[in-house]
Design an enzyme around this catalytic site. Structure first.
Site, PDB file in Angstrom:
ATOM      1  N   LYS A  58     -11.425   0.989   3.279  1.00 58.93           N
ATOM      2  CA  LYS A  58     -10.921  -0.048   2.369  1.00 58.93           C
ATOM      3  C   LYS A  58     -11.152  -1.438   2.962  1.00 58.93           C
ATOM      4  CE  LYS A  58      -7.333   2.841   0.193  1.00 58.93           C
ATOM      5  NZ  LYS A  58      -7.901   2.858  -1.175  1.00 58.93           N
ATOM      6  N   SER A  77      -4.943  -1.300  -0.216  1.00 61.39           N
ATOM      7  CA  SER A  77      -3.689  -0.725   0.268  1.00 61.39           C
ATOM      8  C   SER A  77      -3.147  -1.542   1.429  1.00 61.39           C
ATOM      9  CB  SER A  77      -3.928   0.719   0.729  1.00 61.39           C
ATOM     10  OG  SER A  77      -2.758   1.273   1.291  1.00 61.39           O
TER      11      SER A  77
END
Length: 221
Positions: free
Chosen positions: A136, A111
């Site tokens: 992430k 992302s």
């Protein structure tokens, strides 16, 4: 060219759109997913499936055994209320299993807001997402350190409408915007065919839906 793809996250969202794109390219796909019901649905489409949980390394290793795998694609991630997120642990397991299985290449979808692209996010968005973005980023760093040939794609805000054809990749981490899931999938499928995307990190946005008027260089896949 990757003819045998192991896809984690094919149940929904970007992963499901990637699956459609791979099938359209006549690519052999093994989908790793938790739902027996969805597995049955995918099998009717000619997709080989393996049932398991990305948080269980042994289940992933078993799923990767017994069939050739040229490349792993992961779109998995969990919402903050899910308890232990798969964003880091699940992707770490997939990366480690891929190394053990002798896979050469790994495409990880994360992302915008991860890593140095954090500067592109509005402060309010960062505050809402900072815990999952940290997970992430850890997954990205684990992949980079793994020795696998990697491509990391960081989409912006996701929409579910049909593809626009305006999805682009950029190496500029200061760019943010929105993009349709189907356009992210198209970009991922194009990366499969391009060695130019090896060992690169990209942000993925719709060129007509960026958050600012800043000009940026699009990466030609």
């Amino acid at each position: 060219m990757s003819n045998h793809v192991f896809l984690a996250g094919a149940s929904q969202g970007v992963g499901r759109e990637i699956l459609k794109g791979l099938l359209a390219q006549d690519t052999s796909v093994k989908a790793f997913l938790r739902s027996e019901l969805i597995a049955t649905e995918l099998q009717t489409m000619g997709v080989e499936t393996a049932i398991g949980d990305a948080l269980n390394l042994e289940q992933i290793e078993q799923a990767m055994a017994g069939s050739p795998i040229d490349l792993v694609i992961s779109t998995i991630g969990g919402k903050p209320q899910d308890g232990e997120r798969s964003d880091y642990t699940g992707n770490k397991n997939l990366i480690d299993a891929a190394v053990k299985a002798g896979v050469k290449r790994f495409i990880l979808v994360t992302s915008i807001g991860s890593g140095e692209s954090v500067a592109a996010l509005p402060l309010q968005a960062f505050e809402a997402l900072k815990e999952v973005l940290a997970e992430k980023e850890k997954a990205e760093q684990h992949l980079i350190a793994s020795g696998l040939t990697y491509t990391i794609i960081r989409p912006g805000g996701l929409k579910s409408e049909p593809a626009t054809g305006n999805g682009v990749l950029t190496e500029d981490p200061k760019i943010a915007g929105t993009i349709h899931r189907a356009d992210v999938a198209d970009l991922v499928c194009r990366c499969l065919k391009s060695d130019r995307t090896n060992n690169k990190i990209f942000s993925a946005v719709d060129r007509t839906m960026t958050y600012s008027d800043a000009t940026f260089e699009e990466f030609a896949v």
